[in-house]
Design an enzyme around this catalytic site. Structure first.
Site, short mmCIF file in Angstrom:
data_model
loop_
_atom_site.label_atom_id
_atom_site.label_comp_id
_atom_site.label_asym_id
_atom_site.label_seq_id
_atom_site.Cartn_x
_atom_site.Cartn_y
_atom_site.Cartn_z
N PHE A 1 0.85 -1.19 0.00
CA PHE A 1 0.00 0.00 0.00
C PHE A 1 0.88 1.24 0.00
O PHE A 1 1.82 1.32 0.80
CB PHE A 1 -0.93 0.01 1.23
N TYR B 1 2.99 8.35 1.53
CA TYR B 1 3.79 7.12 1.56
C TYR B 1 4.20 6.67 0.16
O TYR B 1 5.04 5.79 0.01
CB TYR B 1 3.03 5.99 2.26
N HIS C 1 7.98 -9.87 15.37
CA HIS C 1 8.16 -8.42 15.42
C HIS C 1 9.50 -8.12 16.10
O HIS C 1 9.76 -8.59 17.21
CB HIS C 1 7.02 -7.80 16.23
N GLU D 1 -2.85 -5.26 12.88
CA GLU D 1 -1.79 -6.08 13.45
C GLU D 1 -2.31 -6.86 14.67
O GLU D 1 -1.91 -8.00 14.91
CB GLU D 1 -0.60 -5.20 13.85
#
Ligand code: UD2
Length: 297
Positions: free
Chosen positions: A65, A70, A177, A247
């Site tokens: 994305f 961004y 993570h 998440e």
């Protein structure tokens, strides 16, 4: 049987045995309690892995994305991916963006192509994370499932620095993570409010996984995105947003649908983290970003 085995072993040339022994790591966890491998440098041989996957001529869908500001991360993301990501494999990049006209022109290697899929410009940055599951689920249904057999869903504010290859392929793949590698379960930032469908009880949870990288077989990721989407919609109806948006839902999903392969922090590092000795190679890293400058608000 014992005799047969020792006979077989004596017939393996010493060189091969030495090579096998080198494919081990004593300093890190390399397998989970449900026997899924955790991929680290030194646990795989790329030549063997490529020997399995290359002849299958697989296509790997890769979703990213790039909404609002961004989009500026996309050029480095794609250029570094062309150098290090699944080199030699067929890749279809699916870029979800509100400004297809600003997708940078990046030269792609043979067998690799890029599609743009239009999404609206969102007002809140959280909205993009929240809606990703639904857009990916729809794109799998309408297009991706006809075009690829594996899929990886990646964040865009990242840079590939080293080989990130077919050793990452699996039925259902999660990444540990990097900020919670050494953390204990009680400090994992799971959603703790029982009203949310992402709620995780204090006695549950194996690892804390990053939302920036997940993947697997198309059908597995279709199920994952569909379930997370459903849960996100129900939560929205109750006016509750999980602490780390999708998440949190992804972490809930992986507790009840165990990933068949885990990627170590080599596959999702952060430029903002001080390297630790277990990290022999950084393959993909989140770049330091000025959140105030790039997020909608
Ligand atoms: C963490 C997760 C991310 C996601 C998010 C949930 C890591 C390293 N990152 O990232 O995967 O779960 O938390 O809130 O685990 N985006 C846009 N435009 C925007 C904002 C976001 O395109 O204006 C996209 C872009 O692909 C970006 C991704 O959404 O990479 C995640 O957003 P983020 O990087 O700002 O979220 P962050 O760093 O909190």
């Amino acid at each position: 049987h014992g005799v047969g085995l020792s006979k077989t072993l004596t017939h393996i040339p010493t060189k091969v045995l030495t090579m096998k022994l080198q494919l081990m790591r004593g300093d890190v966890l390399t397998v989970t309690s449900w026997l899924a491998p955790i991929v680290w440098e030194g646990t795989f041989d790329s030549a063997v892995i490529d020997g399995i996957y290359k002849p299958l001529n697989v296509t790997i869908a890769t979703t990213v994305f790039a909404v609002g500001k961004y989009i500026t991360y996309l050029k480095d993301f794609l250029e570094s991916a062309e150098k290090h990501y699944m080199v030699g494999y067929n890749i279809n990049y699916y870029i979800f963006t509100d400004q297809p006209e600003n997708i940078p022109a990046v030269t792609l290697a043979a067998g690799r192509s890029l599609w743009s899929l239009r999404v609206p410009a969102f007002n809140r940055w959280q909205e993009i994370s929240l809606q990703r599951m639904s857009f990916i689920r729809k794109a799998i249904e309408e297009q991706i499932r006809k075009e690829a057999s594996f899929i990886f869903c990646l964040d865009v504010d990242m840079r590939f620095d080293n080989h990130w290859g077919a050793e990452a392929l699996g039925n259902l793949v999660a990444v540990i993570h990097p900020w919670f590698y050494q953390a204990s379960r009680d400090s994992f930032p799971y959603e703790r409010r029982p009203e949310s469908l992402a709620y995780v009880h204090a006695d549950e949870g194996d690892f804390y996984y990053g939302g920036a990288v997940f993947g697997g077989l198309i059908d597995e990721v279709y199920k994952l995105t569909g379930t997370c989407e459903e849960h996100l919609v129900i939560d929205k109806g109750k006016d509750i947003e999980a602490v780390w948006q999708e998440e949190s839902h992804l972490n809930w999903y992986f507790i009840y649908n165990k990933p068949t392969k885990l990627l170590s922090m080599e596959y999702l590092w952060s430029d903002e983290k001080v390297k630790i000795t277990e990290l022999k190679v950084v393959r993909l890293s989140t770049i330091k970003k000025n959140l105030a400058a790039v997020r909608p608000n």
